[in-house]
Design a protein around this motif. Structure first.
Motif, mmCIF file in Angstrom:
data_model
loop_
_atom_site.group_PDB
_atom_site.id
_atom_site.type_symbol
_atom_site.label_atom_id
_atom_site.label_comp_id
_atom_site.label_asym_id
_atom_site.label_seq_id
_atom_site.Cartn_x
_atom_site.Cartn_y
_atom_site.Cartn_z
ATOM 1 N N ALA A 205 -9.865 43.072 -14.327
ATOM 2 C CA ALA A 205 -10.252 43.827 -15.519
ATOM 3 C C ALA A 205 -10.770 42.845 -16.553
ATOM 4 N N PHE A 206 -11.559 43.377 -17.499
ATOM 5 C CA PHE A 206 -12.128 42.530 -18.533
ATOM 6 C C PHE A 206 -12.371 43.369 -19.780
ATOM 7 N N ILE A 207 -12.513 42.677 -20.899
ATOM 8 C CA ILE A 207 -12.841 43.320 -22.169
ATOM 9 C C ILE A 207 -14.173 42.750 -22.649
ATOM 10 N N GLN A 209 -15.181 43.468 -26.097
ATOM 11 C CA GLN A 209 -15.145 43.417 -27.553
ATOM 12 C C GLN A 209 -14.950 41.974 -28.014
ATOM 13 N N GLY A 210 -15.902 41.488 -28.836
ATOM 14 C CA GLY A 210 -15.836 40.109 -29.287
ATOM 15 C C GLY A 210 -16.196 39.116 -28.201
ATOM 16 N N GLY A 211 -17.001 39.540 -27.211
ATOM 17 C CA GLY A 211 -17.349 38.659 -26.094
ATOM 18 C C GLY A 211 -16.634 39.062 -24.826
ATOM 19 N N THR A 212 -17.289 38.854 -23.717
ATOM 20 C CA THR A 212 -16.705 39.239 -22.431
ATOM 21 C C THR A 212 -15.608 38.248 -22.051
ATOM 22 N N ARG A 213 -14.433 38.808 -21.736
ATOM 23 C CA ARG A 213 -13.290 37.985 -21.343
ATOM 24 C C ARG A 213 -12.480 38.726 -20.294
ATOM 25 N N TYR A 214 -12.057 37.996 -19.290
ATOM 26 C CA TYR A 214 -11.228 38.587 -18.242
ATOM 27 C C TYR A 214 -9.770 38.614 -18.703
ATOM 28 N N VAL A 215 -9.059 39.637 -18.248
ATOM 29 C CA VAL A 215 -7.639 39.792 -18.578
ATOM 30 C C VAL A 215 -6.855 39.967 -17.285
ATOM 31 N N LEU A 216 -5.583 39.640 -17.367
ATOM 32 C CA LEU A 216 -4.673 39.760 -16.225
ATOM 33 C C LEU A 216 -3.523 40.693 -16.592
ATOM 34 N N TRP A 217 -2.970 41.340 -15.576
ATOM 35 C CA TRP A 217 -1.806 42.212 -15.728
ATOM 36 C C TRP A 217 -0.619 41.467 -15.150
ATOM 37 N N ARG A 218 0.207 40.918 -16.025
ATOM 38 C CA ARG A 218 1.320 40.101 -15.550
ATOM 39 C C ARG A 218 2.395 40.039 -16.627
ATOM 40 N N THR A 219 3.509 39.429 -16.280
ATOM 41 C CA THR A 219 4.597 39.251 -17.236
ATOM 42 C C THR A 219 4.394 37.949 -17.993
ATOM 43 N N GLU A 220 4.928 37.925 -19.208
ATOM 44 C CA GLU A 220 4.881 36.695 -19.992
ATOM 45 C C GLU A 220 5.840 35.676 -19.380
ATOM 46 N N LEU A 242 -18.979 35.946 -15.999
ATOM 47 C CA LEU A 242 -18.936 36.685 -17.261
ATOM 48 C C LEU A 242 -20.175 37.552 -17.420
ATOM 49 N N ASP A 243 -21.333 37.034 -16.995
ATOM 50 C CA ASP A 243 -22.562 37.833 -17.069
ATOM 51 C C ASP A 243 -22.486 39.045 -16.134
ATOM 52 N N ALA A 244 -21.891 38.841 -14.949
ATOM 53 C CA ALA A 244 -21.746 39.960 -14.022
ATOM 54 C C ALA A 244 -20.841 41.037 -14.612
ATOM 55 N N ALA A 245 -19.769 40.609 -15.290
ATOM 56 C CA ALA A 245 -18.885 41.587 -15.927
ATOM 57 C C ALA A 245 -19.610 42.318 -17.058
ATOM 58 N N SER A 246 -20.428 41.608 -17.824
ATOM 59 C CA SER A 246 -21.181 42.249 -18.907
ATOM 60 C C SER A 246 -22.172 43.267 -18.360
ATOM 61 N N ASN A 247 -22.856 42.920 -17.267
ATOM 62 C CA ASN A 247 -23.803 43.860 -16.658
ATOM 63 C C ASN A 247 -23.086 45.108 -16.159
ATOM 64 N N LEU A 248 -21.901 44.924 -15.596
ATOM 65 C CA LEU A 248 -21.144 46.076 -15.112
ATOM 66 C C LEU A 248 -20.687 46.957 -16.272
ATOM 67 N N GLY A 254 -23.346 56.096 -12.378
ATOM 68 C CA GLY A 254 -24.160 56.297 -11.184
ATOM 69 C C GLY A 254 -25.072 55.140 -10.863
ATOM 70 N N GLU A 255 -25.246 54.201 -11.780
ATOM 71 C CA GLU A 255 -26.112 53.041 -11.535
ATOM 72 C C GLU A 255 -25.391 52.037 -10.641
ATOM 73 N N ILE A 256 -26.114 51.466 -9.713
ATOM 74 C CA ILE A 256 -25.556 50.491 -8.782
ATOM 75 C C ILE A 256 -25.890 49.092 -9.290
ATOM 76 N N VAL A 257 -24.877 48.336 -9.600
ATOM 77 C CA VAL A 257 -25.037 46.956 -10.062
ATOM 78 C C VAL A 257 -24.042 46.077 -9.324
ATOM 79 N N SER A 258 -24.347 44.794 -9.293
ATOM 80 C CA SER A 258 -23.412 43.833 -8.692
ATOM 81 C C SER A 258 -22.378 43.460 -9.739
ATOM 82 N N GLY A 259 -21.124 43.494 -9.360
ATOM 83 C CA GLY A 259 -20.036 43.207 -10.286
ATOM 84 C C GLY A 259 -18.988 42.310 -9.667
ATOM 85 N N PRO A 260 -18.092 41.795 -10.481
ATOM 86 C CA PRO A 260 -17.058 40.876 -9.983
ATOM 87 C C PRO A 260 -15.885 41.627 -9.359
ATOM 88 N N ILE A 261 -15.409 41.111 -8.256
ATOM 89 C CA ILE A 261 -14.206 41.643 -7.599
ATOM 90 C C ILE A 261 -13.362 40.460 -7.136
#
Length: 465
Positions: A205-207, A209-220, A242-248, A254-261
């Motif tokens: 997952a990524f956000i 807002q304020g620039g593309t940044r990836y986030v993780l789901w984990r415990t502190e 980061l560019d791939a995440a922004s494009n996604l 319905g648009e087909i784009v290449s994205g990060p997995i």
């Protein structure tokens, strides 16, 4: 008479020491005027002291009797509590034995269903952990709670509780194929207020807002008991991801784009926090890498300055060729002025004078070329020096700590490789700069020689004519 006074004073002093209170009262009486009064007062003080001592003795005996009664009462209470404790312990052991008997009866009554429901509880606990760690739980928190309660239940589950297991599995499979944007809180972002989060299945997952940044789901790490939460990556991946995440995120429905997995569900992205950046990689080279960098900066700056100077000189020479008036601002003009000074002399003298003028201009054209050549040759040698020192450091670590942990040797190996790379990086551009500078210098020198030969040829033709 004096002896009698001494005896009376001693008796009075002894009585005063035995009865402090009586002595305090005596100090407030009228002074005695005769021996008989003194003796009466001593006898009275002795009686008062004896009465006080008797009162204290009675008080002590009364307190002793009261304390003995309290001790006897406390011992009685202790015996009562110990008896109650033994009775409660016996009752507890009886209850435990009864629980074991009931458990045995329950297992016998369950028969094969007991093993079935035990397996169901085990699998529900395992799948509850999987769902809790899934990043889809950031969109729908608490999905794992019913399964967790089922895994911890001591009663037989009913049909509805068993259905929750396969329903949760199907729901998790459906969420794996979704690419959705939802609002959620991300630790350290937007002062804890919800922000749009784009989830790619259950992988990453990524956000935006304020620039593309990836986030993780984990415990502190500092507070695991707080549960799972969305946190930013300590170090973001390269720009292409980061560019791939922004494009996604900008893609329409319905648009087909290449994205990060990230098939490891964030583990591969989290590895980037251990990947050194350019500055950290350079620092691994140590002092040798710093020397190479300093050599590169100085030599490259000097080489570019010489390239600019030679390019300007060549331009001035080419401009002088199109003019008949000589100028002292360029080498060709100075050679033409040298010819003007000796044009009336014999041809041999003119040739020697022009050769001398060309020789005076040659060092100016070749200034700094040897330094650039030396710097281009020294840079790889410095890299080799760093390689040797890095390997010495590596073998020292191996000698001290063995080869059990490769990370111990990583520092020396990194120093060896980084300095080698830095040496090559410095040598390659310096070779190009030296080659271009030498080419400009040779071109200018050849032009001067050609123009000098042309001047001599024209002079000879004019003399022959």
């Amino acid at each position: 008479m004096k002896t009698l006074f001494k005896i009376a004073a001693a008796v009075s002093l002894s009585a005063s020491l035995l009865a402090g209170t009586a002595m305090a009262q005596e100090s407030q009486r009228q002074p005695v005027t005769s021996i008989s009064q003194l003796l009466d007062r001593v006898r009275a003080d002795a009686r008062d002291a004896a009465a006080e001592n008797q009162r204290r003795l009675q008080e002590f005996r009364a307190n002793r009797d009261r304390q003995a009664a309290l001790v006897a009462q406390a011992r009685g209470q202790l015996n009562t509590l110990e008896s109650a404790g033994r009775a409660n312990q016996a009752r507890f052991e009886a209850n435990q034995e009864r629980i074991r008997e009931l458990d045995a009866e329950l297992r016998q009554a369950q028969g094969a269903f007991g093993e079935l429901f035990g397996a169901a509880r085990q699998k529900s606990g395992e799948f509850a952990s999987i769902i809790e760690a899934s990043i889809a739980s950031a969109q729908a928190p608490g999905r794992h709670q019913p399964l967790r309660e089922l895994s911890q239940s001591r009663t037989l589950p009913d049909r509805a509780e068993l259905d929750r297991i396969w329903q949760a599995m199907i729901s998790e499979m459906e969420l794996q194929g979704d690419v959705v944007t939802f609002n959620a809180r991300v630790s350290g972002v937007n002062d804890g207020q919800p922000v749009p989060v784009t989830r790619v299945g259950v992988f990453n997952a990524f956000i935006t807002q304020g620039g593309t940044r990836y986030v993780l789901w984990r415990t502190e790490e500092t507070n695991p008991a707080a549960g799972y939460r969305l946190v930013q990556l300590e170090r973001q991946p390269p720009g292409r991801l980061l560019d791939a995440a922004s494009n996604l995120a900008r893609a329409s429905e319905g648009e087909i784009v290449s994205g990060p997995i990230d098939p490891s569900r964030g583990q591969l992205l989290n590895i980037y926090k251990d990947v050194p950046n350019t500055v950290e990689r350079f620092n691994q080279g140590g002092i040798v890498a710093q020397i190479i960098l300093g050599l590169l900066i100085f030599s490259a700056a000097f080489g570019l300055f010489r390239l600019f100077a030679l390019f300007t000189t060549n331009s001035a020479i080419n401009g002088q060729k199109r003019r008949s008036t000589a100028s002292k601002g360029n080498p060709l003009g100075r050679i033409m002025l040298a010819y003007e000074e000796v044009k009336d002399r014999p041809i041999e003298t003119i040739e020697l004078k022009l050769d001398e003028a060309i020789l005076r201009e040659t060092p100016k054209l070749e200034f700094g070329l040897n330094f650039l050549k030396l710097a281009a040759a020294v840079a790889p040698l410095l890299g080799l020096l760093g390689t040797v020192t890095g390997m010495i450091r590596t073998f020292t670590q191996i000698t001290l700590f063995g080869t059990g942990d490769p990370r111990i040797m990583a520092g020396g190996i990194s120093e060896a490789l980084v300095t080698t790379v830095m040496g090559l990086i410095a040598a390659i551009p310096l070779l190009f700069i030296h080659s271009f500078a030498a080419s400009f210098a040779r071109g200018a020198q050849q032009t001067l020689e050609e123009q000098a030969a042309g001047i001599i040829a024209r002079h000879a033709e004019e003399r022959a004519g």
